[in-house]
Structure formats: structure tokens, C-alpha cells
Design an enzyme around this catalytic site. Structure first.
Site, mmCIF file in Angstrom:
data_model
loop_
_atom_site.group_PDB
_atom_site.id
_atom_site.type_symbol
_atom_site.label_atom_id
_atom_site.label_comp_id
_atom_site.label_asym_id
_atom_site.label_seq_id
_atom_site.Cartn_x
_atom_site.Cartn_y
_atom_site.Cartn_z
ATOM 1 N N LYS A 1 8.691 0.227 -3.043
ATOM 2 C CA LYS A 1 7.776 -0.616 -2.258
ATOM 3 C C LYS A 1 8.626 -1.511 -1.379
ATOM 4 C CE LYS A 1 3.295 -1.399 -2.000
ATOM 5 N NZ LYS A 1 2.154 -0.551 -2.408
ATOM 6 N N ASP B 1 0.495 -0.518 3.565
ATOM 7 C CA ASP B 1 -0.135 -1.309 2.496
ATOM 8 C C ASP B 1 -0.805 -2.453 3.270
ATOM 9 O OD1 ASP B 1 -0.028 -1.573 -0.687
ATOM 10 O OD2 ASP B 1 0.165 -3.601 0.083
HETATM 11 O O1 2IT Z 1 -0.293 1.000 -3.249
HETATM 12 C C1 2IT Z 1 -0.229 2.157 -2.798
HETATM 13 O O2 2IT Z 1 -0.289 3.145 -3.533
HETATM 14 C C2 2IT Z 1 -0.050 2.321 -1.363
HETATM 15 N N1 2IT Z 1 0.013 1.322 -0.653
HETATM 16 C C3 2IT Z 1 0.094 3.686 -0.760
HETATM 17 C C4 2IT Z 1 1.510 4.132 -0.817
HETATM 18 C C5 2IT Z 1 1.805 5.439 -0.122
HETATM 19 O O3 2IT Z 1 2.986 5.800 -0.136
HETATM 20 O O4 2IT Z 1 0.906 6.072 0.420
#
Ligand code: 2IT
Length: 452
Positions: free
Chosen positions: A131, A171
Site C-alpha cells: 500500500k 484508493d
Molecule cells: O483496498 C483495496 O483493496 C484497494 N484500494 C484496491 C487495491 C488494488 O490494487 O486494486
């Protein structure tokens, strides 16, 4: 082993994590939720204990922190902080979103990256967990400012990511516009056109259904939970929070399946629309988001029959189903008590960790169907995984193909949660089920790969 013994081991473990990560309450919260189920599980499965998997899995593989310089429209020199937490790549390249929001700090991104490891494992696709993001606030910024910020952010980030290394997505605060600018800068600097980001526009490698996927997935999962108690969404009333991308997908699919969504919310308060949010009202959510005004009250200005409850949360309304879809810790113990007192039968987390630990306790004690975010909202990242597959084979799948796979994946996650979460009275503890099922695959890969 006695419960009192595992409780003591769990407490000691959390204390160790706290000592290593001071001032990161959200990360400690996410670890605590997992540890209460994994500590006893690991005690019963000595191969994981011997390899010290729990202590290893809470330590990020790598954290990158960098300065992001940019110039605003007035010519001022501005600085934000950028991050990428590469948590665990035992089962695939790091995968997870980027969040641009003033509340972003290392602890929040570590909690999100940690959750992502388990969530991605549950999807059955080969994706590790990561992340990233920045404390940059896109609210009130011009297009040009957002573009320059994204370019500067990617100028540094591009050294640390790649289609087989780490694949970010969106996100909170990072949508199609930001992904476009980030992708453009990556392509320019690295001189390669690859699937290094997901959530891309359809014109340059994006997947059909990705915008709807998180919300659709939540509803597919909810429908599975309800099926287990011989009912369905049809005719149910639903309270949701937020009005962003996830909320929009939830309302679309819930309405399609015959439910009535009566609330949305923003930082200013919540909307109660007793007629239900459907048709043009759903489209209006997109306009609200595109306007850049983070105000739920806009909905009442457009549809005057709706009520606006200033400074309040939607959880005080009597509904059958609650779907928190905004952000972490937006539903506390008191909210949970109100929902239970009003007869809620099902709570599905569309956001990441929207319920506090005490709120979760209230739901589990009341034997309400409760789906944690890492299970219920995994459809977003799962469809990102499908976007990666399409990019890798240089083909695009149809809406129907992607949607069918998404549905299969959500049903599969429900099956995995039920397998590990079913209690003696047949109640399914989805928190326990999701954490153990997500853990086993990653832990087995870590065992196989040695102490690296
Ligand atoms: O919290 C999540 O799963 C997302 N923001 C999506 C992450 C993604 O790589 O699609």
C-alpha cells in the site's frame, strides 16, 4: 492449549508489535484483530510456530519514504511526503492501492498494507500485499496541480515498482484521473508500456468492471451470507456511508438485486432518502464526486425530499443491512449497539477496517452476520488482478467474462471463510474465517521459501 494461555501469548505478541511501531494505533488495531484468531491457530499448528511466521508477517519487507516536491498554480514551492509499504510478496508481486489524503501517515499505510496481504491471498490470485500514498489532499486542487503532483510522486516511485515487482492502484483520493497521470509519467521515464498500475482507463489497458468491482463484490458476498440464513437482498433496507467509488458500486448492485439503499454520507453528515437511492440518484453520486466538494448535503439540494442529518452517522437508522463504505473507524461500539438494537441482520465492510474492535465484538456477540473488509471488499483488488492478467496476455475480456470471474471469486472467498469460521452452533465467524484462510496460503508459501 487453554484459552487463558493463548490470551497471554496474544497480549505479549501485541506488546512486542506496539514496541516496534510506536504511535501507529491503526496498525496495532489491524494486527490485534488478526492475532486474536491467529495466535491460537498457530499454537495448534506447530510448523508455523517453529518458523516464527507471526512475527515475520507483521514486519514489512520494505518501506520506501520520499519527498514529493511540486509547484502550485500560484508558483509556490510545495512539499508532501510519499510512501510505499511493500509488506509481503510470498505469493506474488506486491499489490495494493495508493491513498492521497491529508490523514495519510506511515501507521495508516502499514495497517492497509497488512490487511492487503490477507485480502489478496483470499482472492486466490497470485498477489502479495502493499500500500502507498501521500498526505497530499486532492480536494480543491486544480487539474494541473494534481497532474504535477502525480508526476513528481511517480518520478520517485517508478524506481521501486514494476509489473512483476509491485503494482499499485487507486484508493481514497486516487481515481481514474490520478492513475492516468501516474501511468503517463511511469511510461515516460521507464520507456515501457506495461501493466504497472491497475484501475487504468479503458483506452490504455484498463479492465471493464474495475470501477464497479469493489461495490459489486461486496454485494455478491452479502448475497452469499444471506443465502446461508435462507434469505436474500430482495426487499431489504440498506444503510451505507460515503458517496465515493465504492459506495457507488454498492448502491448500483444492491438496487439491481432488489434492495433499497436509504443512506449515504460525507464528512458533513448523512442523507436519509426514504424513497431509496436509485436510477438518476445513483448517477448523481458520480457528479457529487466529480464536483470535488466533499459534501453529502449536495444530495439534498438536488433531491429535496431527502433528509440531511448534519454531523451525524447513518448507523442510527433502522435498517436490515449496514455497509460502511467510507474509511477506517467510522463505526464505533455505540453505532454497533444502535444497529443491533434496531435489528440489523448483516454488516458488510466495504471500506478497510471501518469498524472499531469494540464494534466488531458487539456484532459477533449478537451473532449478526459480519463480514470484515478483507473478505467483503476483496472484489476490487481481485478485479485488479484480472486487469493484470489481461495486460500480461495483451487481450481484453468482455464485461460478462470479468463480472463472472469476480462473482466466482467472491463466492470462493465466502466458502473459504465458512470453512475456517464455522462455530459449533453453525454461526459463521467471518472475521476468524477470513484471517485464518488468508493466512494459511501466505504462511505456507513463506515456509516453502525459507527464512528470507
Ligand atoms: O483496498 C483495496 O483493496 C484497494 N484500494 C484496491 C487495491 C488494488 O490494487 O486494486
Amino acid at each position: 492449549m487453554k484459552t487463558s494461555d493463548t490470551n497471554a501469548i496474544c497480549k505479549q505478541f501485541i506488546e512486542m508489535v506496539e514496541q516496534r511501531s510506536p504511535g501507529q494505533p491503526e496498525f496495532i488495531q489491524a494486527v490485534s484483530e488478526v492475532a486474536q484468531f491467529l495466535v491460537p491457530f498457530v499454537e495448534e499448528n506447530p510448523q508455523y510456530k517453529k518458523a516464527n511466521i507471526l512475527e515475520r508477517i507483521v514486519e514489512a519487507d520494505r518501506i520506501i519514504i520520499f519527498r514529493v516536491p511540486w509547484i502550485d498554480d500560484q508558483g509556490n514551492y510545495r512539499v508532501n511526503r510519499g510512501y510505499r509499504v511493500q509488506m509481503n510478496n510470498a505469493i506474488g508481486p506486491y499489490k495494493g492501492g495508493l491513498r492521497f489524503h491529508p490523514s495519510v501517515n506511515l501507521g495508516i499505510l502499514k495497517f492497509l498494507a497488512f490487511e492487503q496481504v490477507f485480502k489478496n491471498s483470499l482472492t486466490t490470485l497470485p498477489m502479495g500485499g502493499g500500500k502507498g500514498g501521500s498526505n497530499f489532499d486532492p480536494q480543491g486542487k486544480s487539474d494541473g496541480e494534481v497532474m504535477r503532483f502525480c508526476q513528481s510522486f511517480m518520478t520517485e516511485l517508478c524506481r521501486h515498482i514494476g509489473p512483476d515487482l509491485d503494482v499499485p492502484a487507486g484508493d481514497i483520493g486516487v481515481g481514474a484521473r490520478e492513475i492516468g497521470y501516474l501511468f503517463g509519467q511511469y511510461k515516460r521515464i521507464r520507456n515501457e508500456f506495461t501493466g504497472v498500475l491497475t484501475g487504468k482507463g479503458l483506452a490504455y489497458g484498463g479492465s471493464l468492471i474495475r470501477p464497479e468491482a469493489t461495490g459489486y463484490g461486496v454485494i455478491y458476498f452479502t448475497e452469499e451470507m444471506l443465502k446461508g440464513i435462507n434469505t436474500s437482498l430482495k426487499g431489504k433496507t440498506v444503510a451505507i456511508s460515503g458517496f465515493g467509488n465504492v459506495s457507488w458500486g454498492v448502491v448500483l448492485k444492491a438496487t439491481e438485486l432488489g434492495a433499497k439503499v436509504v443512506t449515504i454520507s460525507g464528512p458533513d453528515g448523512y442523507i436519509y432518502d426514504k424513497e431509496g437511492i436509485s436510477g438518476e440518484k445513483i448517477d448523481y453520486l458520480l457528479e457529487m464526486r466529480a464536483s470535488g466538494n466533499n459534501r453529502a448535503e449536495m444530495y439534498r439540494e438536488k433531491f429535496p425530499n431527502a433528509e440531511f442529518h448534519k454531523g451525524k452517522r447513518p448507523w442510527e437508522q433502522k435498517v436490515d443491512i449496514a455497509i460502511p463504505s467510507a474509511t477506517q473507524n467510522e463505526l464505533d461500539e455505540e453505532d454497533a449497539r444502535k444497529l443491533v438494537a434496531n435489528g440489523v441482520i448483516c454488516v458488510a465492510e466495504a471500506a478497510n477496517m471501518p469498524s472499531t474492535l469494540d464494534a466488531i465484538k458487539v456484532f459477533l456477540n449478537a451473532k449478526v452476520l459480519f463480514a470484515p473488509g478483507k473478505a467483503a471488499n476483496a472484489g476490487g483488488v481481485a478485479t485488479s488482478g484480472l486487469e493484470m492478467s489481461q495486460n500480461a496476455i495483451h487481450l481484453n475480456w468482455s464485461r460478462e467474462q470479468v463480472d463472472n470471474r469476480l462473482k466466482e471469486i467472491m463466492i470462493g472467498i465466502h466458502t473459504q471463510c465458512s470453512r475456517y469460521g464455522k462455530e459449533t452452533d453453525e454461526y459463521i465467524n467471518y472475521v476468524k474465517g477470513a484471517n485464518i484462510a488468508g493466512f494459511v496460503k501466505v504462511a505456507d508459501a513463506m515456509l516453502a521459501e525459507g527464512h528470507v
